[in-house]
Design a protein around this motif. Sequence first.
Motif, PDB file in Angstrom:
ATOM      1  N   VAL A 184       0.841  -1.193   0.000  1.00 10.42           N
ATOM      2  CA  VAL A 184       0.000   0.000   0.000  1.00 10.42           C
ATOM      3  C   VAL A 184       0.879   1.248   0.000  1.00 10.42           C
ATOM      4  O   VAL A 184       2.080   1.186   0.252  1.00 10.42           O
ATOM      5  CB  VAL A 184      -0.954   0.031   1.216  1.00 10.42           C
ATOM      6  CG1 VAL A 184      -1.856  -1.194   1.232  1.00 10.42           C
ATOM      7  CG2 VAL A 184      -0.158   0.131   2.524  1.00 10.42           C
ATOM      8  N   GLY A 185       0.254   2.376  -0.278  1.00  7.58           N
ATOM      9  CA  GLY A 185       0.973   3.635  -0.268  1.00  7.58           C
ATOM     10  C   GLY A 185       0.242   4.659  -1.097  1.00  7.58           C
ATOM     11  O   GLY A 185      -0.674   4.326  -1.853  1.00  7.58           O
ATOM     12  N   PRO A 186       0.610   5.917  -0.990  1.00 12.26           N
ATOM     13  CA  PRO A 186      -0.036   6.967  -1.766  1.00 12.26           C
ATOM     14  C   PRO A 186       0.145   6.736  -3.270  1.00 12.26           C
ATOM     15  O   PRO A 186       1.057   6.011  -3.693  1.00 12.26           O
ATOM     16  CB  PRO A 186       0.692   8.245  -1.317  1.00 12.26           C
ATOM     17  CG  PRO A 186       1.394   7.893  -0.049  1.00 12.26           C
ATOM     18  CD  PRO A 186       1.697   6.443  -0.126  1.00 12.26           C
ATOM     19  N   SER A 187      -0.698   7.356  -4.071  1.00 13.06           N
ATOM     20  CA  SER A 187      -0.532   7.287  -5.519  1.00 13.06           C
ATOM     21  C   SER A 187       0.855   7.807  -5.883  1.00 13.06           C
ATOM     22  O   SER A 187       1.325   8.809  -5.341  1.00 13.06           O
ATOM     23  CB  SER A 187      -1.597   8.142  -6.211  1.00 13.06           C
ATOM     24  OG  SER A 187      -2.880   7.617  -5.981  1.00 13.06           O
ATOM     25  N   GLY A 188       1.527   7.079  -6.771  1.00 12.10           N
ATOM     26  CA  GLY A 188       2.868   7.473  -7.184  1.00 12.10           C
ATOM     27  C   GLY A 188       3.973   6.980  -6.285  1.00 12.10           C
ATOM     28  O   GLY A 188       5.147   7.338  -6.475  1.00 12.10           O
ATOM     29  N   SER A 233       2.680  -0.365  -8.023  1.00  9.49           N
ATOM     30  CA  SER A 233       2.510  -1.208  -9.211  1.00  9.49           C
ATOM     31  C   SER A 233       3.843  -1.485  -9.886  1.00  9.49           C
ATOM     32  O   SER A 233       4.087  -2.600 -10.373  1.00  9.49           O
ATOM     33  CB  SER A 233       1.538  -0.559 -10.202  1.00  9.49           C
ATOM     34  OG  SER A 233       0.217  -0.566  -9.686  1.00  9.49           O
ATOM     35  N   THR A 234       4.736  -0.496  -9.901  1.00  8.38           N
ATOM     36  CA  THR A 234       6.064  -0.717 -10.485  1.00  8.38           C
ATOM     37  C   THR A 234       6.798  -1.816  -9.739  1.00  8.38           C
ATOM     38  O   THR A 234       7.457  -2.669 -10.355  1.00  8.38           O
ATOM     39  CB  THR A 234       6.884   0.581 -10.455  1.00  8.38           C
ATOM     40  OG1 THR A 234       6.222   1.579 -11.227  1.00  8.38           O
ATOM     41  CG2 THR A 234       8.276   0.357 -11.027  1.00  8.38           C
ATOM     42  N   VAL A 273       4.221  -0.690   3.595  1.00  5.03           N
ATOM     43  CA  VAL A 273       3.826   0.679   3.267  1.00  5.03           C
ATOM     44  C   VAL A 273       4.950   1.331   2.474  1.00  5.03           C
ATOM     45  O   VAL A 273       6.081   1.453   2.967  1.00  5.03           O
ATOM     46  CB  VAL A 273       3.534   1.492   4.540  1.00  5.03           C
ATOM     47  CG1 VAL A 273       3.090   2.908   4.161  1.00  5.03           C
ATOM     48  CG2 VAL A 273       2.469   0.804   5.388  1.00  5.03           C
ATOM     49  N   LEU A 274       4.635   1.727   1.239  1.00  6.26           N
ATOM     50  CA  LEU A 274       5.610   2.387   0.380  1.00  6.26           C
ATOM     51  C   LEU A 274       5.382   3.893   0.362  1.00  6.26           C
ATOM     52  O   LEU A 274       4.240   4.355   0.379  1.00  6.26           O
ATOM     53  CB  LEU A 274       5.499   1.868  -1.062  1.00  6.26           C
ATOM     54  CG  LEU A 274       6.568   0.872  -1.535  1.00  6.26           C
ATOM     55  CD1 LEU A 274       6.473  -0.405  -0.720  1.00  6.26           C
ATOM     56  CD2 LEU A 274       6.410   0.588  -3.023  1.00  6.26           C
ATOM     57  N   SER A 294      -3.224   9.497   4.277  1.00  8.93           N
ATOM     58  CA  SER A 294      -3.500   9.837   2.869  1.00  8.93           C
ATOM     59  C   SER A 294      -3.299   8.611   2.002  1.00  8.93           C
ATOM     60  O   SER A 294      -2.533   7.715   2.333  1.00  8.93           O
ATOM     61  CB  SER A 294      -2.565  10.940   2.392  1.00  8.93           C
ATOM     62  OG  SER A 294      -1.217  10.513   2.442  1.00  8.93           O
ATOM     63  N   GLN A 295      -4.030   8.596   0.847  1.00  9.12           N
ATOM     64  CA  GLN A 295      -3.891   7.487  -0.094  1.00  9.12           C
ATOM     65  C   GLN A 295      -3.497   8.034  -1.453  1.00  9.12           C
ATOM     66  O   GLN A 295      -3.786   9.141  -1.779  1.00  9.12           O
ATOM     67  CB  GLN A 295      -5.203   6.704  -0.210  1.00  9.12           C
ATOM     68  CG  GLN A 295      -5.583   5.977   1.053  1.00  9.12           C
ATOM     69  CD  GLN A 295      -6.725   5.026   0.823  1.00  9.12           C
ATOM     70  OE1 GLN A 295      -6.649   4.116   0.026  1.00  9.12           O
ATOM     71  NE2 GLN A 295      -7.832   5.273   1.500  1.00  9.12           N
TER      72      GLN A 295
END
Length: 244
Positions: free
Chosen positions: A44-48, A52-53, A218-219, A243-244
């Motif tokens: 999990v982690g915020p966008s960017g 996915s990478t 958590v990234l 925040s997500q």
Amino acid sequence: MSSTIVAQNVKKSFSTGGGRKRRVTEVLRGVSLSLEAGEMVSIVGPSGSGKSTLLYCLSGLEAADSGSIEVMGTQVVRASRNSLFKMRRDHVGFIFQSYNLIPSLSAGENVSLPARLAGRPLAKKQVESVLESVGLRGREKSRPGDLSGGEQQRVAIARVLAARPDVVFADEPTGALDSKNGREVLGMLRKIADDPRRSVVVVTHDLEAASLADRILVLKDGQVVRVMGRSTAAQILEAMGGSQ
């Protein structure tokens, strides 16, 4: 337990533009992790943040710049195309938000295709049984276009179950589903991970989905900033800084 994935100091960057306008963006900045058989890990982690990478690099769909990634003992970083193909064919299953079913094939044919390519062809009764196990009894002749989004994702899960991979990578598996279908799909993923021979990696924005995992990574800014055990959605959100 034995490790299905061992990754060390994985780095990945992307460049855009050329010449003086060339810009390099570091997406993964030295990620290390391991995954055990019988374990489910959520990323999990915020966008960017690189979620996915990281999944694509771990599975060999994206080439990491440096570091080490072993999947079932096969080195992924700088591996040949043929070696990556064999690794994915023999050991890996994928579940994506977009289902990735072949429209011209029936549900049964979509389920049986990976197993057939891996040299483990399925009997008709096996295909019927695995579709029944995901709640699609009698739908083996239906085409993807005749199925709802939730039903298509069930076919994708049945395809993974039929191929019997050691590692399942799931990228936002509930992203296109309503809450009811999402919960049911998550239950199926959890059941896969409960098999002591298999492990599951889930990238998700859905914190309820993440809370089903045995561990949560958590990234942030391409790095693992926290590793958590079984946690609630609220605890995961707090670990992400709200925040997500």
